[in-house]
Design a protein around this motif. Structure first.
Motif, PDB file in Angstrom:
ATOM      1  N   LEU A  95       0.852  -1.181   0.000  1.00 53.82           N
ATOM      2  CA  LEU A  95       0.000   0.000   0.000  1.00 53.82           C
ATOM      3  C   LEU A  95       0.887   1.229   0.000  1.00 53.82           C
ATOM      4  CD1 LEU A  95      -2.860   1.283   0.300  1.00 53.82           C
ATOM      5  CD2 LEU A  95      -2.469   1.231   2.781  1.00 53.82           C
ATOM      6  N   ASN A  96       0.812   2.021  -1.057  1.00 52.77           N
ATOM      7  CA  ASN A  96       1.564   3.274  -1.137  1.00 52.77           C
ATOM      8  C   ASN A  96       0.663   4.387  -0.616  1.00 52.77           C
ATOM      9  OD1 ASN A  96       3.927   2.167  -2.471  1.00 52.77           O
ATOM     10  ND2 ASN A  96       2.599   1.892  -4.240  1.00 52.77           N
ATOM     11  N   LEU A  97       0.980   4.864   0.571  1.00 52.59           N
ATOM     12  CA  LEU A  97       0.112   5.792   1.285  1.00 52.59           C
ATOM     13  C   LEU A  97       0.873   7.069   1.611  1.00 52.59           C
ATOM     14  CD1 LEU A  97      -2.723   6.015   2.675  1.00 52.59           C
ATOM     15  CD2 LEU A  97      -1.632   5.117   4.739  1.00 52.59           C
ATOM     16  N   ALA A  98       0.292   8.207   1.270  1.00 57.47           N
ATOM     17  CA  ALA A  98       0.842   9.501   1.672  1.00 57.47           C
ATOM     18  C   ALA A  98      -0.082  10.115   2.709  1.00 57.47           C
ATOM     19  CB  ALA A  98       0.975  10.435   0.460  1.00 57.47           C
ATOM     20  N   VAL A  99       0.495  10.764   3.718  1.00 63.54           N
ATOM     21  CA  VAL A  99      -0.309  11.359   4.779  1.00 63.54           C
ATOM     22  C   VAL A  99       0.219  12.750   5.088  1.00 63.54           C
ATOM     23  CG1 VAL A  99      -0.792   9.100   5.798  1.00 63.54           C
ATOM     24  CG2 VAL A  99       1.090  10.460   6.718  1.00 63.54           C
ATOM     25  N   ILE A 106      -1.391   8.837  13.978  1.00 70.06           N
ATOM     26  CA  ILE A 106      -2.486   7.863  14.018  1.00 70.06           C
ATOM     27  C   ILE A 106      -2.332   6.795  12.933  1.00 70.06           C
ATOM     28  CG2 ILE A 106      -3.994   9.287  12.547  1.00 70.06           C
ATOM     29  CD1 ILE A 106      -5.143   7.095  15.486  1.00 70.06           C
ATOM     30  N   THR A 107      -1.689   7.134  11.805  1.00 69.38           N
ATOM     31  CA  THR A 107      -1.653   6.226  10.658  1.00 69.38           C
ATOM     32  C   THR A 107      -0.997   4.878  10.954  1.00 69.38           C
ATOM     33  OG1 THR A 107      -1.715   8.080   9.103  1.00 69.38           O
ATOM     34  CG2 THR A 107      -0.924   5.979   8.252  1.00 69.38           C
ATOM     35  N   PRO A 108       0.137   4.812  11.662  1.00 67.43           N
ATOM     36  CA  PRO A 108       0.710   3.480  11.936  1.00 67.43           C
ATOM     37  C   PRO A 108      -0.239   2.573  12.717  1.00 67.43           C
ATOM     38  CG  PRO A 108       2.343   5.188  12.329  1.00 67.43           C
ATOM     39  CD  PRO A 108       1.038   5.895  12.114  1.00 67.43           C
ATOM     40  N   HIS A 109      -1.004   3.144  13.644  1.00 65.67           N
ATOM     41  CA  HIS A 109      -1.969   2.343  14.404  1.00 65.67           C
ATOM     42  C   HIS A 109      -3.115   1.880  13.493  1.00 65.67           C
ATOM     43  CE1 HIS A 109       0.006   3.500  18.164  1.00 65.67           C
ATOM     44  NE2 HIS A 109       0.106   4.708  17.635  1.00 65.67           N
ATOM     45  N   LEU A 110      -3.489   2.758  12.572  1.00 62.14           N
ATOM     46  CA  LEU A 110      -4.543   2.430  11.613  1.00 62.14           C
ATOM     47  C   LEU A 110      -4.102   1.282  10.713  1.00 62.14           C
ATOM     48  CD1 LEU A 110      -7.305   3.371  10.454  1.00 62.14           C
ATOM     49  CD2 LEU A 110      -6.035   4.961   9.001  1.00 62.14           C
ATOM     50  N   PHE A 111      -2.868   1.384  10.198  1.00 62.38           N
ATOM     51  CA  PHE A 111      -2.377   0.329   9.303  1.00 62.38           C
ATOM     52  C   PHE A 111      -2.147  -0.972  10.064  1.00 62.38           C
ATOM     53  CE2 PHE A 111       0.944  -2.063   7.102  1.00 62.38           C
ATOM     54  CZ  PHE A 111       0.321  -2.236   5.875  1.00 62.38           C
ATOM     55  N   ASN A 122       2.201  -4.951   2.902  1.00 66.65           N
ATOM     56  CA  ASN A 122       3.215  -4.050   3.430  1.00 66.65           C
ATOM     57  C   ASN A 122       2.848  -2.602   3.145  1.00 66.65           C
ATOM     58  OD1 ASN A 122       5.023  -6.126   4.396  1.00 66.65           O
ATOM     59  ND2 ASN A 122       5.495  -6.535   2.237  1.00 66.65           N
ATOM     60  N   LEU A 123       3.496  -1.709   3.850  1.00 71.28           N
ATOM     61  CA  LEU A 123       3.183  -0.279   3.756  1.00 71.28           C
ATOM     62  C   LEU A 123       4.404   0.506   3.328  1.00 71.28           C
ATOM     63  CD1 LEU A 123       1.294   2.187   4.361  1.00 71.28           C
ATOM     64  CD2 LEU A 123       2.231   2.147   6.691  1.00 71.28           C
ATOM     65  N   GLU A 124       4.218   1.402   2.359  1.00 72.51           N
ATOM     66  CA  GLU A 124       5.199   2.451   2.072  1.00 72.51           C
ATOM     67  C   GLU A 124       4.534   3.775   2.408  1.00 72.51           C
ATOM     68  OE1 GLU A 124       7.349   4.467  -1.754  1.00 72.51           O
ATOM     69  OE2 GLU A 124       7.634   2.302  -1.497  1.00 72.51           O
ATOM     70  N   LEU A 125       5.053   4.465   3.407  1.00 68.43           N
ATOM     71  CA  LEU A 125       4.417   5.667   3.954  1.00 68.43           C
ATOM     72  C   LEU A 125       5.267   6.887   3.655  1.00 68.43           C
ATOM     73  CD1 LEU A 125       2.093   6.777   5.774  1.00 68.43           C
ATOM     74  CD2 LEU A 125       3.637   6.447   7.711  1.00 68.43           C
ATOM     75  N   VAL A 126       4.639   7.915   3.072  1.00 68.22           N
ATOM     76  CA  VAL A 126       5.309   9.188   2.806  1.00 68.22           C
ATOM     77  C   VAL A 126       4.572  10.272   3.574  1.00 68.22           C
ATOM     78  CG1 VAL A 126       5.947  10.869   1.031  1.00 68.22           C
ATOM     79  CG2 VAL A 126       6.026   8.424   0.509  1.00 68.22           C
ATOM     80  N   LEU A 144      -3.406   5.945  -2.087  1.00 65.48           N
ATOM     81  CA  LEU A 144      -4.378   6.720  -1.317  1.00 65.48           C
ATOM     82  C   LEU A 144      -3.630   7.797  -0.545  1.00 65.48           C
ATOM     83  CD1 LEU A 144      -6.442   3.747   0.177  1.00 65.48           C
ATOM     84  CD2 LEU A 144      -7.245   5.310  -1.616  1.00 65.48           C
ATOM     85  N   LEU A 145      -4.383   8.801  -0.106  1.00 63.99           N
ATOM     86  CA  LEU A 145      -3.775   9.885   0.654  1.00 63.99           C
ATOM     87  C   LEU A 145      -4.696  10.232   1.815  1.00 63.99           C
ATOM     88  CD1 LEU A 145      -1.779  12.697  -0.967  1.00 63.99           C
ATOM     89  CD2 LEU A 145      -3.220  13.255   0.973  1.00 63.99           C
ATOM     90  N   ILE A 146      -4.112  10.475   2.980  1.00 60.79           N
ATOM     91  CA  ILE A 146      -4.882  10.888   4.149  1.00 60.79           C
ATOM     92  C   ILE A 146      -4.592  12.354   4.420  1.00 60.79           C
ATOM     93  CG2 ILE A 146      -5.189  10.592   6.638  1.00 60.79           C
ATOM     94  CD1 ILE A 146      -4.676   7.620   6.263  1.00 60.79           C
ATOM     95  N   MET A 147      -5.655  13.161   4.435  1.00 59.84           N
ATOM     96  CA  MET A 147      -5.499  14.606   4.592  1.00 59.84           C
ATOM     97  C   MET A 147      -6.757  15.196   5.202  1.00 59.84           C
ATOM     98  SD  MET A 147      -6.053  15.757   0.578  1.00 59.84           S
ATOM     99  CE  MET A 147      -5.321  17.361   0.844  1.00 59.84           C
TER     100      MET A 147
END
Length: 315
Positions: A95-99, A106-111, A122-126, A144-147
């Motif tokens: 999952l390529n996720l930008a936040v 919060i995102t690591p707990h969410l993932f 697996n996660l790639e987080l930017v 996806l992007l969290i904003m």
């Protein structure tokens, strides 16, 4: 046109790094080998892909078009790989996720909650600021992007899933920590620490302060969320910050959350992607997880809650 996947991989590496030498290091190639791959691509396309202005490398319009096409090609290949894994009975892939920066807590707990259901993902987080998030959306850079503050002038699909409370904080021992009931006007006598231009928290806070006619005579700009938090701890001023970003410092008595009548300022975290974007099976599953588990996500977020501490110090 007989483009190879290897050529496109090298091309994407140059686009990302804006440097032939850094792309060579990333791809474990020599710089002449990278130059050769790019030159062959340019011969196939019939147009230059990069140009130097000064010492900086820029993409030509042809390169921008090829970059969009290559993103689609590799996205489809990743999706195929995930679909084949899904047919074998398990969801696999990345999952390529930008936040936005204040969502990084919060995102690591969410993932982690998502990964318990899908252990082979697996996660790639930017981590980016709001302005960078908008730019990444415009080129569909991430799965996806969290904003917060989703742009209204872009064609986006989004789903709010969690409150993002913005609160006022001051260093422990600050005079405001001795007062049990405050207004935004009470804060204006002190320096205000703010994020860099492009920060979503800064924009939301400035708009709200303007609406409430709370004008600070002295402001100091700090270039990141973590540096801003440390500047408050150091006593350089007060700040409006996401509660999620300061909960540990409040819990350990390094900061106090000020009980300001007009706060918290609530914004919503949203999971976002361009409308019509072809989501990978992993991205689809993550989006569906957030939709189905909003109550569980809210429960996860309670660990970041911190009640205002100023009234405890009064008297």
């Amino acid at each position: 046109m007989r483009l190879t996947l290897r050529q496109l991989q090298v091309f994407r590496a140059v686009c990302e790094s804006r440097s032939y030498s850094r792309a060579a290091d990333e791809m474990a190639l020599t710089q002449p080998a990278v130059s050769l791959q790019i030159r062959q691509l340019e011969e196939l396309i019939g147009q230059p892909l990069f140009e130097y202005l000064g010492r900086k490398l820029y993409l030509t319009p042809a390169a921008e078009a090829l970059q969009r096409a290559s993103t689609d090609i590799f996205g489809r290949l990743d999706s195929l790989d995930m679909q084949l894994s899904d047919l074998q009975g398990s969801l696999q892939g990345q999952l390529n996720l930008a936040v936005e920066s204040s969502a990084k807590y919060i995102t690591p707990h969410l993932f982690a909650a998502f990964k318990r259901q899908h252990p082979e993902v697996n996660l790639e987080l930017v981590v980016v600021n709001h302005a960078q998030a908008v730019k990444r959306l415009s080129v569909s850079r991430d799965d996806l992007l969290i904003m917060s503050q989703v742009p209204t002038d872009m064609d986006l699909e989004f789903m709010p899933f969690l409150d993002n409370p913005i609160v006022a904080v001051a260093p422990a021992g600050h005079p405001l920590c001795q007062i049990g009931d405050l207004t935004l006007q009470d804060l204006t006598a002190y320096p205000l620490l703010v994020r860099e231009p492009g920060s979503g928290t800064r924009k939301a806070s400035e708009d709200y302060l303007r609406q409430k006619r709370a004008h600070f005579a002295q402001t100091t700009q700090v270039a990141s969320l973590d540096a801003l938090r440390e500047a408050v701890v150091a006593g350089l001023g007060v700040a409006l910050m996401p509660r999620h970003a300061v909960h540990l410092e409040v819990a350990h008595g390094l900061l106090c959350e000020l009980p300001v009548q007009e706060l918290p300022l609530y914004r919503s975290w949203c999971v976002v992607h361009p409308r019509g974007k072809r989501l990978s099976p992993v991205a689809q599953a993550f989006f569906a997880f957030i939709r189905a588990e909003r109550a569980r996500i809210s429960a996860l977020a309670t660990r970041f809650d911190a009640a205002p501490t100023a009234h405890r110090a009064s008297g």
